[in-house]
Design an enzyme around this catalytic site. Structure first.
Site, short mmCIF file in Angstrom:
data_model
loop_
_atom_site.label_atom_id
_atom_site.label_comp_id
_atom_site.label_asym_id
_atom_site.label_seq_id
_atom_site.Cartn_x
_atom_site.Cartn_y
_atom_site.Cartn_z
CE LYS A 89 7.20 7.42 7.33
NZ LYS A 89 7.22 7.78 8.79
CD GLN A 110 2.50 2.08 10.69
OE1 GLN A 110 2.03 2.24 11.80
NE2 GLN A 110 2.24 2.89 9.69
CE LYS A 113 -1.60 1.62 9.61
NZ LYS A 113 -1.73 2.71 10.62
CE LYS A 125 2.24 3.45 15.56
NZ LYS A 125 1.33 3.73 14.42
N GLY A 164 4.58 10.85 13.78
CA GLY A 164 3.70 11.01 14.93
C GLY A 164 2.69 9.89 15.06
CG ASP A 165 0.17 6.55 16.67
OD1 ASP A 165 -0.14 6.09 15.57
OD2 ASP A 165 -0.47 6.24 17.72
CB THR A 209 -4.78 10.04 9.07
OG1 THR A 209 -3.35 10.11 9.15
CG2 THR A 209 -5.26 8.71 9.57
CG ASN A 240 -4.38 15.28 12.82
OD1 ASN A 240 -4.65 16.22 12.11
ND2 ASN A 240 -3.63 14.28 12.42
CB SER A 382 4.68 9.55 6.44
OG SER A 382 4.28 10.21 7.61
N1 GLU Z 1 0.97 6.80 13.17
C1 GLU Z 1 0.42 6.78 11.85
C2 GLU Z 1 -0.05 5.39 11.53
O1 GLU Z 1 -0.60 4.72 12.38
C3 GLU Z 1 1.34 7.40 10.83
C4 GLU Z 1 2.69 6.78 10.71
C5 GLU Z 1 3.63 7.52 9.78
O2 GLU Z 1 3.28 8.55 9.24
O3 GLU Z 1 4.76 7.01 9.63
O4 GLU Z 1 0.02 4.92 10.43
#
Ligand code: GLU
Length: 450
Positions: A89, A110, A113, A125, A164-165, A209, A240, A382
């Site tokens: 994810k 990630q 996180k 990612k 997204g990112d 976020t 955002n 998400s």
């Molecule tokens: N890009 C965001 C992050 O850095 C969200 C990733 C997601 O929602 O999967 O965590």
């Protein structure tokens, strides 16, 4: 040589041309010493060696045709880093500077996180070196369709769920999802998150976020007997995330005083804390001009400083960088300390502080909070979107927020507790790494050598 040092040396030798990736590996592994060097089960199972090696790396050509009929070729990526605790994810970043090092750094971060959220999501990612700036909707659609024509092979509800990112928002996710659905012939909503509300998106996701970061900050200040109320906050970025941060800070009585863009920073001493001003941030983003100075067109009393970032240049109690990686280098760190007002840096964008700057700030009494903990609200929401998709039921904004708040407050408590348990009380950055690591490592140990 210790276990951590050996893995660091080998990782550097093997990935010498990936500076961002090595930066995060060095930062994280150094803080894991209290766990991995006190019990040899981690070394015996080669947990660190496996953690720094992505399970899979997909790199692919993305051909598309621009509005002038000219063929364009970009490079696409999906790094599937670690699936020990759930399907991969993580977001997709479209930015001209995207390369394998940046995607690997983001995928590695990630993994930790996502573990901190307490939800069943692994780390991944992706992205492309595509620049959405100045592109027409039709060009963005053709690019997204071509990108998905390759990516669809690697994703799915129980496999990998991109989102997204930077450079990938609602418009791009819509085009990506449309093409995914068309190719697979299935309505697999949980295979992408950040979707629009009309086709399986979650209420509260765009805000998650930024709001999550402020819930985390609120929990931190409460734990010290303080509060956000009345604190001046220097925010960077104006996308955002910065918008969500400014909006929620204002609700807690804090006063955002800066935003920034690639062109420089805006200092609004009166505060970016009215409904009007916060709504204007959205207009600035939607204009696609990518210029912070646009703020002065509506609020001429504010000050714009071209080509600079606000660190150490304004009076702020807290810095909340929300723009991108490595915004705070040693020069900025020294400027923050020399200016003397700020006591806290609450990282929001992924890895905004270089390792050297982090060390300097911590040694000079600045309390740091790690981005992988602070910004986890986005991916947490998400994951809640995936849950709603799986049960075929949308939740209300209140239901989503009622899940997000305890997740963020819990993340802060876990970082705090881990730092205390492993002998570095008050080092919330180390705490985030230690707490995030523990769950992934436990799962890897139980699942055998895979
Ligand atoms: N890009 C965001 C992050 O850095 C969200 C990733 C997601 O929602 O999967 O965590």
């Amino acid at each position: 040589m210790s276990y951590v040092d050996r893995v660091l040396e080998a990782t550097k030798a093997k990935n010498a041309n990936e500076p961002e990736f090595l930066q995060t590996v060095e930062e994280v592994l150094n803080s894991l010493r209290p766990i991995v060097e006190n019990d040899d089960k981690y070394e015996k199972a080669a947990i660190l060696e496996r953690m720094v090696e992505p399970e899979k790396v997909h790199m692919f050509r993305v051909p598309w045709v621009d509005d002038n009929g000219k063929v364009q070729i970009n490079r696409g990526y999906r790094v599937q880093f670690n699936s020990a605790i759930g399907p991969y994810k993580g977001g997709l970043r479209f930015q001209p500077n995207v390369n394998l090092s940046i995607i690997k750094f983001l995928g590695f971060e990630q993994t930790f996180k996502n573990s901190l959220t307490g939800l069943p999501i692994g780390g991944g990612k992706g992205g492309a070196d595509f620049d959405p700036k100045g592109k027409s909707d039709a060009e963005v659609m053709r690019f997204c369709q071509s990108f998905m024509t390759e990516l669809y092979r690697y994703i799915g509800i129980d496999v990998d769920c991109p989102a997204g990112d930077m450079g990938v928002g609602g418009r791009e996710i819509g085009f990506l999802y449309g093409q995914f659905k068309r190719i697979t012939g299935r309505y697999e909503a949980g295979a992408l998150s950040g979707k629009g509300l009309s086709y399986g998106g979650s209420l509260g996701r765009p805000e998650a976020t930024g709001y999550g970061a402020v819930y985390y900050a609120d929990e931190y200040f409460k734990s010290t007997g303080g509060s956000l109320k009345g604190k001046k906050v220097s925010v960077t970025g104006f996308g955002n995330v910065a918008w969500g941060v400014c909006k929620k800070l204002t609700e807690y009585g804090a006063i955002p005083v800066t935003i920034s863009g690639p062109d420089g920073y805006v200092y609004d001493e009166e505060g970016i804390n009215t409904e009007d001003k916060i709504a204007f941030l959205l207009e600035m983003r939607a204009s696609n001009r990518n210029e912070a100075k646009m703020y002065l067109e509506k609020y001429p009393n504010a000050k714009f400083v071209a080509g600079e970032r606000p660190f150490g240049k304004v009076k702020a109690d807290i810095y909340m960088p929300c723009a991108m990686q490595n915004e705070i280098r040693i020069e900025e760190a020294k400027a923050i300390v020399a200016e003397g007002t700020a006591k806290d840096v609450i990282e929001v964008s992924n890895m905004p502080t270089t390792n050297e700057a982090m060390k300097y700030l911590q040694e000079n009494g600045i309390i740091m909070q790690a981005s992988k903990a602070v910004n986890a609200g986005g991916v947490a929401c998400s994951s809640l979107e995936m849950t709603q998709n799986a049960e075929h039921l949308p939740w209300t904004t209140e239901e989503v927020d009622a899940r997000l708040q305890p997740i963020m407050r819990g993340i802060f408590q876990n970082c705090k507790n881990a730092a205390e348990k492993y002998g570095c009380p008050g080092n919330y950055v180390a705490g985030a790494n230690l707490a995030g690591f523990q769950k992934v490592a436990d799962a890897m140990l139980e699942q055998g050598l895979v």
